[in-house]
Write an enzyme that holds these catalytic residues in place. Structure first.
Site, short mmCIF file in Angstrom:
data_model
loop_
_atom_site.label_atom_id
_atom_site.label_comp_id
_atom_site.label_asym_id
_atom_site.label_seq_id
_atom_site.Cartn_x
_atom_site.Cartn_y
_atom_site.Cartn_z
N CYS A 1 -0.91 -13.07 31.40
CA CYS A 1 -1.44 -12.05 32.62
C CYS A 1 -2.54 -13.09 32.98
CB CYS A 1 -2.69 -11.40 31.58
SG CYS A 1 -2.88 -11.15 30.04
N HIS B 1 -9.14 -8.77 34.56
CA HIS B 1 -9.28 -10.19 34.41
C HIS B 1 -10.12 -10.72 35.47
CE1 HIS B 1 -7.43 -9.44 30.50
NE2 HIS B 1 -6.57 -10.84 30.55
N1 LIG Z 1 -1.57 -6.21 27.71
C1 LIG Z 1 -1.88 -7.52 28.57
O1 LIG Z 1 -2.51 -7.56 29.30
C2 LIG Z 1 -0.68 -8.57 28.63
C3 LIG Z 1 -0.36 -9.22 29.99
C4 LIG Z 1 0.44 -9.77 29.49
C5 LIG Z 1 1.52 -10.13 28.66
N2 LIG Z 1 1.48 -9.09 27.55
C6 LIG Z 1 2.44 -8.98 26.80
O2 LIG Z 1 3.10 -7.91 26.14
C7 LIG Z 1 3.64 -7.52 24.67
C8 LIG Z 1 3.10 -5.56 25.08
O3 LIG Z 1 1.14 -5.77 25.34
P1 LIG Z 1 0.51 -4.54 24.83
O4 LIG Z 1 -0.59 -4.26 25.49
O5 LIG Z 1 1.67 -2.85 26.34
O6 LIG Z 1 0.60 -4.02 23.51
P2 LIG Z 1 0.38 -2.10 22.83
O7 LIG Z 1 -0.57 -1.50 24.00
O8 LIG Z 1 -0.14 -2.33 21.34
O9 LIG Z 1 1.60 -2.03 22.42
C9 LIG Z 1 3.27 -2.48 21.69
C10 LIG Z 1 3.95 -1.95 22.14
O10 LIG Z 1 5.35 -2.59 21.36
C11 LIG Z 1 5.54 -1.88 20.65
N3 LIG Z 1 6.21 -2.17 18.93
C12 LIG Z 1 5.94 -2.91 18.60
N4 LIG Z 1 6.30 -3.81 17.56
C13 LIG Z 1 7.71 -2.75 17.88
C14 LIG Z 1 8.77 -3.15 17.08
N5 LIG Z 1 8.98 -3.72 16.16
N6 LIG Z 1 10.05 -2.04 17.78
C15 LIG Z 1 10.14 -1.53 18.66
N7 LIG Z 1 8.43 -1.13 19.11
C16 LIG Z 1 7.66 -2.40 19.40
C17 LIG Z 1 4.75 -0.44 20.21
O11 LIG Z 1 5.91 0.65 19.96
P3 LIG Z 1 5.12 2.11 18.60
O12 LIG Z 1 3.65 2.24 19.11
O13 LIG Z 1 5.64 2.64 18.33
O14 LIG Z 1 4.06 0.84 18.21
C18 LIG Z 1 4.28 -0.01 21.75
O15 LIG Z 1 4.79 0.70 22.01
C19 LIG Z 1 2.87 -8.08 24.53
O16 LIG Z 1 3.78 -9.25 23.95
C20 LIG Z 1 1.21 -8.57 25.10
O17 LIG Z 1 1.24 -9.99 24.91
C21 LIG Z 1 0.41 -8.04 27.54
#
Ligand SMILES: NC(=O)c1ccc[n+]([C@@H]2O[C@H](COP(=O)([O-])OP(=O)(O)OC[C@H]3O[C@@H](n4cnc5c(N)ncnc54)[C@H](OP(=O)(O)O)[C@@H]3O)[C@@H](O)[C@H]2O)c1
Length: 340
Positions: free
Chosen positions: A130, A243
């Site tokens: 990000c 950010h």
């Molecule tokens: N937030 C940011 O600013 C940002 C920016 C760039 C990249 N990212 C990346 O994007 C990804 C997600 O981030 P987020 O902020 O959205 O996280 P989050 O809010 O914690 O959501 C995680 C998601 O992944 C699913 N998940 C986790 N483990 C799983 C598994 N074993 N099988 C299937 N589904 C699974 C969860 O499902 P459940 O609800 O069923 O647990 C949920 O839908 C990460 O790789 C992060 O590094 C995030």
């Protein structure tokens, strides 16, 4: 004819935004599947005015689906992205797993959309971190004009960058400050985040920098130019979404602050709000829900020969993640798959 598209991680911060943005930008969707872990089976998520029930990623069959936007973290991505790719579904991944693989393009469409053609080696495209995404949108047009030598960046990163658990931790700790009977010890972060700032994001590297800082260095080189030197300090701040970055740029050639402002005004994906008066700049709260990367406080750095300082703010769940992934899907559709 439109696309059959999958969103994996549809119950998370980024996945929900992906669904919102696909609907907002009227992405040509014929069919859409929302996936998450088995824990969330049947959970309802919104897609425009429709409601989708989440399905289990572990048992999903990717054959016949065109693209899958992944936002599930590196461990789960390692297990499922190769399955989707092998089934002929192009994966656009938000985790850091594939970003540094030379056979996988790392794309910010305003900067290096042409790298899209590299997708076919592995059927996977990576989305940057990000904090990198918003920074390179600002750097690229300036680099094209005056060649960047070195960038010094300090970030002020919101808790949503650490997922929904990060947001809950700030909320719960903030409430606990006013209600001292409940104790909310740090879990997602290493120290209390409420009314505090933490100079530590991701794990420590051998040289004392953190992985988040290393990512900004490596990703800027891969997306913009390997010759650009970057040094970063990444800091978590008690902001829910958005950010911010204070960026100092040293160029090979002189670039006047007024010209820099004009270049950025014309550049894709950027909105310049830069008045030298109270409130004449953008703060993270104001950029939430927006597509743009906002630039303010553009000024000469007179301590070096060819220097500019600026302030860069963006919605990390949008340009930093979901929007960039949807923009990659749009480029893939327009330049390669040509269905919509
Ligand atoms: N937030 C940011 O600013 C940002 C920016 C760039 C990249 N990212 C990346 O994007 C990804 C997600 O981030 P987020 O902020 O959205 O996280 P989050 O809010 O914690 O959501 C995680 C998601 O992944 C699913 N998940 C986790 N483990 C799983 C598994 N074993 N099988 C299937 N589904 C699974 C969860 O499902 P459940 O609800 O069923 O647990 C949920 O839908 C990460 O790789 C992060 O590094 C995030």
């Amino acid at each position: 004819m439109g696309y059959r598209i999958v969103v994996a991680g549809a119950t998370g911060n980024v996945g929900r935004e992906m669904l919102n943005i696909l609907a907002e930008r009227e992405f040509p969707v014929d069919e859409i599947a929302a996936l998450a872990s088995r824990r969330s089976l049947g959970t309802e998520v919104s897609f425009g005015d429709k409601t989708l029930k989440t399905q289990d990623l572990a048992t999903f069959d990717f054959s016949g689906w065109d693209m899958a936007l992944f936002a599930i973290g590196s461990d789960a991505t390692k297990e499922y992205a190769p399955k989707a790719a092998a089934a002929g579904c192009v994966v656009i991944d938000n985790s850091s797993l594939y970003r540094y693989d030379p056979d996988i393009p790392l794309i910010v469409p305003e900067v290096n959309a042409d790298a899209i053609h590299g997708y076919s080696k592995k059927n996977i495209i990576a989305n940057p971190n990000c904090s990198t995404a918003q920074m390179v949108v600002a750097l690229k047009p300036l680099h094209d004009r005056a060649r960047i030598k070195r960038v010094v960046v300090s970030t002020y990163q919101s808790v949503s960058g650490a997922g929904k658990e990060g947001m809950d931790e700030l909320w719960d700790q903030t409430k606990a400050v006013y209600n001292p009977t409940s104790d909310v010890p740090p879990k997602k972060f290493t120290k209390e985040i409420a009314f505090n700032v933490i100079p530590h994001i991701d794990v420590f590297m051998e040289d004392g920098s953190t992985k988040e800082e290393w990512k900004m260095v490596a990703e800027t080189k891969k997306i913009v130019d390997p010759k650009i030197k970057v040094t970063a300090t990444c800091v978590r701040v008690p902001v829910f979404v958005g950010h911010s970055e204070a960026i100092n740029i040293e160029f090979e050639e002189f670039l006047d602050e007024d010209e820099a402002r004009d270049i950025l005004r014309e550049a894709p994906g950027i909105m310049v709000i830069d008045k030298r008066e109270n409130g004449g700049y953008v703060t993270p709260k104001e950029c939430v829900g927006d597509f743009a990367t906002f630039i303010s406080r553009i000024r000469q750095d007179s301590t070096i020969e060819n220097g500019i300082n600026l302030w860069c703010v963006s919605d990390n769940l949008r340009k930093g993640a979901a929007l960039n992934a949807v923009q990659i899907a749009e480029v893939l559709g327009q330049k390669v798959l040509k269905k919509g």
